[in-house]
Design an enzyme around this catalytic site. Structure first.
Site, PDB file in Angstrom:
ATOM      1  N   CYS A 211      -1.577  -8.840  -7.877  1.00 45.20           N
ATOM      2  CA  CYS A 211      -3.006  -8.834  -7.523  1.00 45.20           C
ATOM      3  C   CYS A 211      -3.847  -8.265  -8.670  1.00 45.20           C
ATOM      4  CB  CYS A 211      -3.173  -8.002  -6.248  1.00 45.20           C
ATOM      5  SG  CYS A 211      -4.868  -7.566  -5.841  1.00 45.20           S
TER       6      CYS A 211
ATOM      7  N   CYS B  28      -6.130  -5.389  -7.745  1.00 44.62           N
ATOM      8  CA  CYS B  28      -5.312  -4.187  -7.491  1.00 44.62           C
ATOM      9  C   CYS B  28      -4.989  -3.491  -8.807  1.00 44.62           C
ATOM     10  CB  CYS B  28      -3.999  -4.549  -6.794  1.00 44.62           C
ATOM     11  SG  CYS B  28      -4.197  -5.282  -5.164  1.00 44.62           S
TER      12      CYS B  28
END
Length: 150
Positions: free
Chosen positions: A68, A71
């Protein structure tokens, strides 16, 4: 003066710490490592449960995955927030790829997602990447909301 249960981020042993000693860099009675080192710890599903249910401190969880982009972008900000929020709050990370059952049980639908737990229960959730100042501000606002009598 009150005694708090603090789960060690390294060996996951529950320690008793006087509330007045939180800022004095207490060590774990079992592994002798610092209970607060200003860095979020990665937890698996079992250790997550231990931290949420056995500790008396609020726990801020970053649900993330290595693939991600947002993230990975938020990771340094979460690290900076840990240095500012500890020892009043423990900051941990849970990789939702490795703890898929936990992510499903908690209904984590997007990542990154921050979830704040207090008293063994989720009390607030925020999806999306945030900067360090926003993480600190959001966490402090949520803590104020749950500790202020209605």
């Amino acid at each position: 003066m009150s005694q708090l249960h603090v789960v060690c981020p390294h060996c996951h042993t529950t320690n008793r710490v006087q509330s007045t000693d939180l800022a004095k860099a207490p060590d774990c009675g079992s592994c002798h490592r610092a209970l607060f080192d200003g860095h979020p710890q990665n937890l698996n599903a079992t250790d997550f449960e231990r931290h949420i249910t056995r500790g008396d401190l609020p726990v801020l969880v970053d649900f993330w995955a290595p693939w991600c982009g947002p993230c990975r972008m938020m990771a340094p900000a979460f690290e900076q927030a840990a240095a500012q929020l500890e020892p009043r709050v423990q900051l941990v990370k849970v990789n939702t790829d490795e703890a898929q059952g936990l992510g499903a049980r908690l209904n984590i639908r997007s990542i990154p997602t921050l979830a704040l737990f207090a008293g063994g229960k989720e009390v607030a959730r925020q999806a999306g990447a945030m900067g360090a100042a926003d993480i600190v501000r959001w966490t402090q606002a949520q803590l104020a909301r749950i500790t202020t009598p209605a």
